[in-house]
Design a protein around this motif. Structure first.
Motif, PDB file in Angstrom:
ATOM      1  N   ALA A 706      12.659   0.581  14.259  1.00  0.00           N
ATOM      2  CA  ALA A 706      13.761   1.504  14.066  1.00  0.00           C
ATOM      3  C   ALA A 706      13.452   2.839  13.682  1.00  0.00           C
ATOM      4  O   ALA A 706      13.732   3.797  14.352  1.00  0.00           O
ATOM      5  CB  ALA A 706      14.958   1.145  12.903  1.00  0.00           C
ATOM      6  N   LEU A 707      12.294   2.943  12.615  1.00  0.00           N
ATOM      7  CA  LEU A 707      11.711   4.294  12.506  1.00  0.00           C
ATOM      8  C   LEU A 707      10.931   4.838  13.463  1.00  0.00           C
ATOM      9  O   LEU A 707      10.918   6.147  13.730  1.00  0.00           O
ATOM     10  CB  LEU A 707      11.026   4.161  11.024  1.00  0.00           C
ATOM     11  N   TRP A 708      10.308   4.097  14.263  1.00  0.00           N
ATOM     12  CA  TRP A 708       9.484   4.483  15.501  1.00  0.00           C
ATOM     13  C   TRP A 708      10.694   5.230  16.176  1.00  0.00           C
ATOM     14  O   TRP A 708      10.429   6.194  16.978  1.00  0.00           O
ATOM     15  CB  TRP A 708       8.844   3.645  16.185  1.00  0.00           C
ATOM     16  N   ALA A 709      11.753   4.635  16.600  1.00  0.00           N
ATOM     17  CA  ALA A 709      12.705   5.014  17.617  1.00  0.00           C
ATOM     18  C   ALA A 709      13.453   6.337  17.133  1.00  0.00           C
ATOM     19  O   ALA A 709      13.895   7.079  17.955  1.00  0.00           O
ATOM     20  CB  ALA A 709      14.008   4.014  17.701  1.00  0.00           C
ATOM     21  N   LEU A 710      13.334   6.614  15.834  1.00  0.00           N
ATOM     22  CA  LEU A 710      13.921   8.027  15.263  1.00  0.00           C
ATOM     23  C   LEU A 710      12.651   8.909  15.403  1.00  0.00           C
ATOM     24  O   LEU A 710      12.979  10.200  15.231  1.00  0.00           O
ATOM     25  CB  LEU A 710      14.322   7.685  13.999  1.00  0.00           C
TER      26      LEU A 710
END
Length: 875
Positions: A706-710
Motif C-alpha cells: 500500500a505504501l509503495w502504491a502511494l
C-alpha cells in the motif's frame, strides 16, 4: 534366428518373450491454439493405446502432428486389443491416420505401411496387423544401403553414401569408424519460400551425433553447417529457407562402429503462409513481421546465401528444437554472430569524444595492459584514456602501458600517492577531461571492438541522451566469456535495490562536473553513488540503454551487492531526494527498501470477485483477516451469481464483521466489470484487486504494497506469488512472451533470487497480475479502470499498460510472497468457447497495443520471447 510372428486362427502369437509394436500417428491433429476442437495429440495416443495389457510409454512429440508411442507386447490377442482400443477413434473430426508398425523381437522382422482414409475399424486393423505379421523377413540380397535409405526417403534424390555399409538382416546399416554421410538434393523444392526436412536415424548402443551441411552452389562451407542436437531416437525436423538456392545437402552421422537404422528422410515444400502459421503460436501476432525482421532472403538485399542460412538456423532452432541444442552462452554468441550490422562513423556528423578513465594499482599492471590492448582495436577514432597509477610502479612496467597503444598521444599517465582513494583518482582524471563523454574501466575489462562506435551511433540517433549504459558479460580465468548480464531499460526502482547499470556507463562530462565528480564513499559504491546522483537529475528520456554486450568484465572484478557501505550510499541518496524509506542490506543480493508507515494509514479496499467455490473464498478471506497487520482496510466480496449453499452460509457468517462487505453483481462472468463496479462502491484511497484463490501468509504484505502504491510516480504494485508447492507462479508480467504476455520466472524455486535479482528486490515491470494488484483509486479511475471488453484474459495486462502510458511506473514488491492456487476456480481454457474467447481477447490486445507488445522495456530483446525462464533468444 530372428523371432517371427505367425497368424494363428485369428490371433497373432509371437515366439519372443517380449516384442514391441510402434505406432506412428501422422497428420495434423487439432491444437488448442488453432481454435480447433478435438483430443490433444498426446492424449489421443494414450486413449488409443491405453489398454491394461500393455505398458504404454509417454507419447513423445516427433514431428509436426506426429507422435511416437511404443507398446510392450507380452503375447497378447491383437484382435481383442484392436476391438478394445481403436473403437475409441470414431469422432469424424479425427484426421486420417498413417500407421507404421514394426514388430521387434531380438531383431526387426519387417516393415509395413497401412493407410486409412476413414477412422479405423477394429476388423480392418486386425486384418492389417495379421497380414503384416505374416510377411517374410527382409532378405540379405535386398539390403543395399541406397535401397535401405530409399525406403524411407520422400521428396529428395539420394546421390551418394559415404562411410555407410550394409548391416545385417535387420534392415540396418553400419557406419564406418569415422562416421558416415548421405548426400542428396531436394527434388520438390520448386519456387517455395521454405522447405521442411525431416531426418531420422536410430543408432543402437551409442550416442552418436549428426549435422547438416548446406551447399548453395559454391560447395560446402563450415559457415553453413547445422549441428543437430541428440534427441530421443535421433529424429530431427529442420527448416530451410530459399530451397531453390540449395544445390546439395549432406547429412553427416557420427556413431563409429554402430549399427543404425534409417527411419525418415523426407522433404516437403512450405509456403511463407505455412511458416507464419507455425510461428504464430510461438511469437503471436508478430509472425508476419518476424520473417521480415529476420532477413528473409527474397525480401532483403545483401548476401542471400548467408541470410538464407541464418534464417534456416533460427527457424530450425525454435520450431524444430533440435539444432544447436546446448543453449550455452558460447553457442548463443555463435548463433547471433553477424546479426548486428557494424556501427560506422559518419564523418559528416557530430562526432562525440570519449574520455576513458582507469585506476591502476601496482598489482594490476598486467590486467591494465589487456584493457589498453582492447582499446587499440576500437573502430571509432575519437577517444583518449587516462590511467591513474596508484603508488610506486616500476618504470619499465609503466612505460609498457603506454606502448600497448601505438598512438601514445591517446594515453595520459597520472600518478597518485599510495592508498589514494577511488574518488581522488577519478577526480584527477576528470580535471583533465577534454571529451564530451566519459566512462570508467577497471583493469582487466575488455571493450568490444565496436563498443565506442556503437555508443557514438546511438548518441547520433538520440541527441537528447545524457547517460547511456550497455550490457556486459564476464571473463573467466582462461579468458572465456560467460555470465552475460542483459539489462533492462532504465528502471528507477530496480536501481534503488542494486547497481544493475554497472559498466559500461557513459556520462556527459559536464553532468559529472555539475554534481561535483566522485564523492569519498565506500570503495565498492563509488560508481553506484555517481550513477544515483546523475540519473536523479535527468528525465527518463535522457537515459539510454544499448542491448548489446559492449564490455567483458575482467576476472575478479565482480560487483559487490548488499553491503553496509552501499546501504549508507542509498540512505544519503534518499535523504537528498526527500524520500522517507528504510534501507536494509541483504548481503550478496542488494538493498531491501521499505516505506516508513504513515499516520493515519490510508484506507485500502480489497476487492475479491467470486462465484461459489466457498472452499477457496473462505481460505482467501480468512487468511486476509488472520494475517494482515495493516490498520485500515476493508474486504469487498463481489458475488457473481453464487448458488451453492456453502457459499451462502459463508456470506451469512460475515454479516457481523464490519471489515467484510458482500455486494451482488449478477450476470455473465466478467472480471473487469466486477472489479469496476466494486471500485465505485469502495471507501479506500488505495484499491487492491485480489483473486479468490490467493492465500495471505505474511502480516506486512499490505503495509509494504500500500505504501509503495502511494509513492510518487508509482502505478500498479504487484506481489510475488507462489504455487502451493512453493514454486514461483508470478514474478511480474513480461509483455510479448508467448504472444501477448506471460508471468516471469514461472516454476522457479520460491527462494531463488531470479534473473537480475528480480525475485528478491523491488523492480520495475510492464505489468503485474490482477490476482494481487494495488493502485491508488484516483489513478484507477483516471485511466478508465479495467477494459470490460476483456472479460477474462489480459484485462490486467491492458490496465497496467494504460497506467504505464499515463506516465506511471509499475513494480513488483517481492518481499512477502503470497500463495496462489492458480485458476482453481476458473479452470483451464480447453472448450471451444474458451478457445474462441482467447482468440478474441488476443486480437483486441494486438490491435490495441501493437508494437508495445513486441518490446518490453524491462526485458532484454536478447532473452527468449517463447518461455518465461529468461533463456537466450534464439529467434
Amino acid at each position: 534366428m530372428p523371432s517371427k510372428c505367425q497368424p494363428t486362427g485369428g490371433r497373432i502369437v509371437t515366439s519372443a518373450a517380449r516384442s514391441r509394436l510402434y505406432l506412428l500417428v501422422l497428420g495434423r491433429l487439432p491444437r488448442p491454439h488453432d481454435g480447433g476442437e478435438g483430443t490433444p495429440p498426446d492424449q489421443l495416443i494414450v486413449d488409443l493405446l491405453g489398454s491394461r495389457e500393455f505398458a504404454v510409454s509417454t507419447a513423445e512429440p516427433l514431428l509436426d502432428g506426429c507422435y511416437d508411442a511404443p507398446i510392450d507386447l507380452c503375447d497378447p490377442d491383437l484382435q481383442s486389443w484392436a476391438e478394445q482400443t481403436f473403437s475409441l477413434e470414431t469422432a469424424p473430426q479425427q484426421p486420417r491416420l498413417t500407421v507404421l508398425a514394426r514388430v521387434l523381437g531380438s531383431q526387426m522382422v519387417a516393415t509395413h505401411r497401412i493407410r486409412a482414409e476413414a477412422p479405423w475399424s477394429a476388423g480392418a486393423l486386425s486384418h492389417a496387423l495379421q497380414s503384416f505379421a505374416g510377411e517374410a523377413p527382409l532378405a540379405e540380397r535386398d539390403l543395399d544401403p541406397l535401397q535401405i535409405f530409399a525406403r524411407v526417403a520422400d521428396g529428395i534424390e539420394i546421390l551418394d553414401l559415404a562411410g555407410i555399409t550394409t548391416g545385417d538382416a535387420t534392415g540396418g546399416v553400419r557406419l564406418a569408424a569415422t562416421g558416415g554421410s548421405v548426400l542428396f538434393r531436394l527434388s520438390q523444392a520448386g519456387p517455395s519460400a521454405f522447405c521442411r526436412l525431416d531426418l531420422g536415424m536410430a543408432i543402437d548402443g551409442g550416442e552418436g551425433s549428426a549435422s547438416l551441411a548446406v551447399d548453395y552452389g559454391d560447395g560446402f562451407s563450415d559457415a553453413h553447417v547445422l549441428r543437430l542436437a541428440p534427441r530421443g531416437r535421433r529424429r530431427y525436423p529442420v527448416f530451410l529457407a530459399a530451397p531453390d538456392r540449395i544445390r546439395h545437402v549432406r547429412w553427416e552421422l557420427t556413431a563409429p562402429g554402430q549399427l543404425a537404422r534409417p527411419l525418415l528422410l523426407k522433404a516437403r515444400p512450405l509456403s511463407r503462409n505455412a511458416v507464419e502459421n507455425t510461428l504464430r503460436p510461438i511469437v503471436g501476432a508478430r509472425a508476419t513481421g518476424w520473417l521480415d525482421d529476420h532477413t528473409l532472403p527474397t525480401l532483403r538485399p545483401g548476401d542471400p546465401e548467408a541470410q538464407a542460412f541464418r534464417l534456416s538456423r533460427r527457424l530450425s532452432r525454435d520450431l524444430g528444437g533440435h539444432v544447436n541444442g546446448e543453449r550455452g552462452y558460447e553457442d548463443w554468441l555463435a548463433w547471433t554472430a553477424g546479426s548486428h550490422a557494424a556501427a560506422r562513423h559518419d564523418p559528416s556528423g557530430r562526432s562525440p569524444g570519449f574520455d576513458l578513465m582507469m585506476r591502476v594499482e601496482p598489482s594490476q599492471l598486467s590486467s591494465a595492459r589487456a584493457t589498453l590492448a582492447s582499446l587499440r582495436c576500437q573502430t571509432y577514432p575519437f577517444w583518449t584514456v587516462k590511467v591513474v597509477l596508484i603508488g610506486a610502479c616500476p618504470d619499465e612496467a609503466v612505460g609498457s602501458l603506454a606502448s600497448v597503444i601505438e598512438d601514445c598521444e591517446r594515453v595520459t599517465l597520472l600518478h597518485r600517492p599510495p592508498n589514494s582513494t577511488w574518488a581522488a583518482a577519478f577526480n584527477l582524471a576528470l580535471a583533465g577531461a577534454t571529451g564530451d563523454w566519459l566512462a570508467c574501466l577497471l583493469p582487466g575489462d575488455l571493450l568490444a571492438a565496436d563498443a565506442l562506435a556503437e555508443v557514438a551511433a546511438h548518441l547520433g540517433g538520440n541527441p537528447d541522451l545524457r547517460f547511456v549504459y550497455a550490457d556486459h558479460d564476464r571473463l573467466d580465468a582462461e579468458g572465456l566469456r560467460k555470465d552475460p548480464t542483459f539489462k533492462p531499460d532504465f528502471s528507477p526502482e530496480a536501481l534503488l535495490g542494486f547497481d544493475y547499470v554497472e559498466r559500461p556507463a557513459f556520462m556527459r562530462v559536464d553532468d559529472v562536473r555539475a554534481v561535483g565528480g566522485w564523492r569519498e564513499v565506500a570503495a565498492e559504491g563509488v560508481g553506484y553513488d555517481l550513477t544515483l546522483r546523475i540519473t536523479s537529475r535527468l528525465a527518463p528520456a535522457a537515459i539510454g540503454h544499448l542491448s548489446r554486450v559492449l564490455l567483458h568484465a575482467g576476472c575478479g572484478t565482480d560487483a559487490v551487492h548488499g553491503t553496509p557501505g552501499l546501504a549508507t550510499i542509498l540512505r544519503e541518496h534518499l535523504a537528498r531526494t526527500r524520500v522517507e524509506m528504510r534501507v536494509d542490506p541483504v548481503p550478496g543480493v542488494g538493498l531491501h527498501l521499505r516505506h516508513r508507515p504513515t499516520r493515519p494509514a490510508p484506507t485500502v479496499s480489497l476487492i475479491v470477485p467470486t462465484r461459489d467455490r466457498a472452499d477457496l473464498l473462505g481460505l482467501c478471506v480468512r487468511s486476509i483477516i488472520t494475517h494482515t497487520a495493516y490498520d485500515d482496510y476493508e474486504v469487498i466480496v463481489v458475488n457473481n451469481d453464487s448458488r451453492e449453499p456453502e457459499t451462502q452460509e459463508l456470506f451469512e457468517s460475515w454479516r457481523s464483521d464490519p471489515r467484510i462487505r458482500v455486494v451482488d453483481q449478477p450476470g455473465p462472468f466478467n472480471f473487469a466489470l466486477l472489479n469496476n463496479r466494486a471500485v465505485d462502491l469502495c471507501h479506500g484511497e488505495v484499491v487492491g484487486l485480489i483473486n479468490n484463490d490467493v492465500e495471505i501468509n505474511s502480516p506486512d504484505w499490505l503495509t509494504d504494497m500500500a505504501l509503495w502504491a502511494l509513492h510518487p510516480g508509482i502505478g500498479c504494485v504487484g506481489s510475488k506469488l507462489l504455487f502451493p508447492d512453493r514454486r514461483v507462479q508470478h514474478g511480474g508480467v513480461i509483455v510479448g512472451v508467448g504472444g501477448v504476455a506471460a508471468h516471469s520466472h514461472k516454476f522457479s524455486e520460491g527462494d531463488a533470487i531470479g534473473y537480475g535479482r528480480r525475485l528478491a528486490l523491488v523492480h520495475n515491470v510492464s505489468a503485474v497480475t490482477a490476482a494481487c494488484l494495488l493502485i491508488r483509486r484516483s489513478l484507477y479511475e483516471a485511466v478508465g479502470g479495467l477494459d470490460e471488453s476483456l472479460p477474462v484474459l489480459f484485462n490486467d495486462v491492458d490496465f497496467c499498460l494504460k497506467v504505464d502510458a499515463a506516465g506511471y511506473r509499475n513494480i513488483v514488491c517481492p518481499f512477502h510472497p503470497l500463495i496462489h492456487h492458480e485458476s482453481s476456480s476458473r479452470g483451464r481454457d480447453v472448450t471451444a468457447a474458451q478457445l474462441a474467447r482467447l482468440r478474441t481477447e488476443t486480437e483486441i490486445m494486438t490491435r490495441k497495443w501493437g508494437n508495445r507488445l513486441h518490446r518490453d522495456p524491462y526485458y532484454s530483446p536478447n532473452l527468449t520471447r517463447i518461455h518465461e525462464n529468461f533463456d537466450y533468444n534464439w529467434i
